[in-house]
Write a protein that holds these residues in place. Sequence first.
Motif, PDB file in Angstrom:
ATOM      1  N   UNK A  53       0.824  -1.210   0.000  1.00  0.00           N
ATOM      2  CA  UNK A  53       0.000   0.000   0.000  1.00  0.00           C
ATOM      3  C   UNK A  53       0.857   1.257   0.000  1.00  0.00           C
ATOM      4  N   UNK A  54       1.893   1.276   0.813  1.00  0.00           N
ATOM      5  CA  UNK A  54       2.762   2.456   0.875  1.00  0.00           C
ATOM      6  C   UNK A  54       3.491   2.667  -0.450  1.00  0.00           C
ATOM      7  N   UNK A  55       3.999   1.582  -1.035  1.00  0.00           N
ATOM      8  CA  UNK A  55       4.726   1.701  -2.306  1.00  0.00           C
ATOM      9  C   UNK A  55       3.790   2.152  -3.423  1.00  0.00           C
ATOM     10  N   UNK A  56       2.603   1.580  -3.487  1.00  0.00           N
ATOM     11  CA  UNK A  56       1.654   1.965  -4.532  1.00  0.00           C
ATOM     12  C   UNK A  56       1.258   3.433  -4.378  1.00  0.00           C
ATOM     13  N   UNK A  57       1.029   3.858  -3.153  1.00  0.00           N
ATOM     14  CA  UNK A  57       0.665   5.254  -2.925  1.00  0.00           C
ATOM     15  C   UNK A  57       1.805   6.196  -3.319  1.00  0.00           C
ATOM     16  N   UNK A  58       3.038   5.829  -2.979  1.00  0.00           N
ATOM     17  CA  UNK A  58       4.195   6.648  -3.377  1.00  0.00           C
ATOM     18  C   UNK A  58       4.310   6.739  -4.891  1.00  0.00           C
ATOM     19  N   UNK A  59       4.100   5.617  -5.582  1.00  0.00           N
ATOM     20  CA  UNK A  59       4.206   5.609  -7.048  1.00  0.00           C
ATOM     21  C   UNK A  59       3.122   6.461  -7.678  1.00  0.00           C
ATOM     22  N   UNK A  60       1.909   6.397  -7.133  1.00  0.00           N
ATOM     23  CA  UNK A  60       0.821   7.199  -7.684  1.00  0.00           C
ATOM     24  C   UNK A  60       1.103   8.677  -7.465  1.00  0.00           C
ATOM     25  N   UNK A  61       1.565   9.041  -6.289  1.00  0.00           N
ATOM     26  CA  UNK A  61       1.904  10.455  -6.024  1.00  0.00           C
ATOM     27  C   UNK A  61       3.045  10.915  -6.918  1.00  0.00           C
ATOM     28  N   UNK A  62       4.052  10.060  -7.102  1.00  0.00           N
ATOM     29  CA  UNK A  62       5.174  10.413  -7.979  1.00  0.00           C
ATOM     30  C   UNK A  62       4.687  10.607  -9.408  1.00  0.00           C
ATOM     31  N   UNK A  92      -8.740   5.320  -2.743  1.00  0.00           N
ATOM     32  CA  UNK A  92      -8.823   4.149  -1.858  1.00  0.00           C
ATOM     33  C   UNK A  92      -7.545   4.005  -1.035  1.00  0.00           C
ATOM     34  N   UNK A  93      -6.396   4.208  -1.662  1.00  0.00           N
ATOM     35  CA  UNK A  93      -5.131   4.115  -0.930  1.00  0.00           C
ATOM     36  C   UNK A  93      -5.012   5.228   0.110  1.00  0.00           C
ATOM     37  N   UNK A  94      -5.471   6.442  -0.223  1.00  0.00           N
ATOM     38  CA  UNK A  94      -5.445   7.527   0.757  1.00  0.00           C
ATOM     39  C   UNK A  94      -6.314   7.185   1.961  1.00  0.00           C
ATOM     40  N   UNK A  95      -7.513   6.649   1.698  1.00  0.00           N
ATOM     41  CA  UNK A  95      -8.405   6.279   2.795  1.00  0.00           C
ATOM     42  C   UNK A  95      -7.785   5.168   3.641  1.00  0.00           C
ATOM     43  N   UNK A  96      -7.158   4.205   2.979  1.00  0.00           N
ATOM     44  CA  UNK A  96      -6.524   3.097   3.699  1.00  0.00           C
ATOM     45  C   UNK A  96      -5.373   3.597   4.560  1.00  0.00           C
ATOM     46  N   UNK A  97      -4.534   4.463   3.992  1.00  0.00           N
ATOM     47  CA  UNK A  97      -3.392   4.986   4.740  1.00  0.00           C
ATOM     48  C   UNK A  97      -3.873   5.838   5.919  1.00  0.00           C
ATOM     49  N   UNK A  98      -4.926   6.622   5.721  1.00  0.00           N
ATOM     50  CA  UNK A  98      -5.459   7.445   6.806  1.00  0.00           C
ATOM     51  C   UNK A  98      -6.034   6.560   7.917  1.00  0.00           C
ATOM     52  N   UNK A  99      -6.740   5.507   7.528  1.00  0.00           N
ATOM     53  CA  UNK A  99      -7.309   4.587   8.520  1.00  0.00           C
ATOM     54  C   UNK A  99      -6.202   3.925   9.332  1.00  0.00           C
ATOM     55  N   UNK A 100      -5.150   3.478   8.639  1.00  0.00           N
ATOM     56  CA  UNK A 100      -4.047   2.822   9.341  1.00  0.00           C
ATOM     57  C   UNK A 100      -3.336   3.790  10.272  1.00  0.00           C
TER      58      UNK A 100
END
Length: 131
Positions: free
Chosen positions: A41-50, A103-111
């Motif tokens: 999740x962290x890697x996918x979110x970083x790649x999307x932001x990049x 979805x990844x933002x919501x997941x990261x915020x929840x975690x």
Amino acid sequence: MEAIKMVISAMPAWMAVVCLVGGVFIGALAMVRLGYSVVVAKAAYKWICWAEENVIGSKMGEEKKKQVIKALRDLTPDWLDWAINEKFLDFFVELIFKVTKSKLEAYMEKKSKETATVARFGKAGEDNKYD
């Protein structure tokens, strides 16, 4: 030791293989589930932001999007070519990108909230220990 030997020898070899493969599959599934929040999740979110910062609006972004649309076009059956045009595929790629990011933002915020809650309650319990 005799009891274990008797149980093992009573099981047919094919059943032992099925149980072994099933156990490995369930173990791998558990590892993926546990590792998802830590790594994927962290890697996918970083790649999307990049990609949002560096690729969108550049020539490289347009080329990558064309490659993705071409791959999607190759996957669609010939009888659907009349219904699925380039504009639809472009919309579809953008939609998947936005939905995945949200979805990844919501997941990261929840975690992060869960982690903060656990840390806060742990510390609060220790503070009031001697009251």
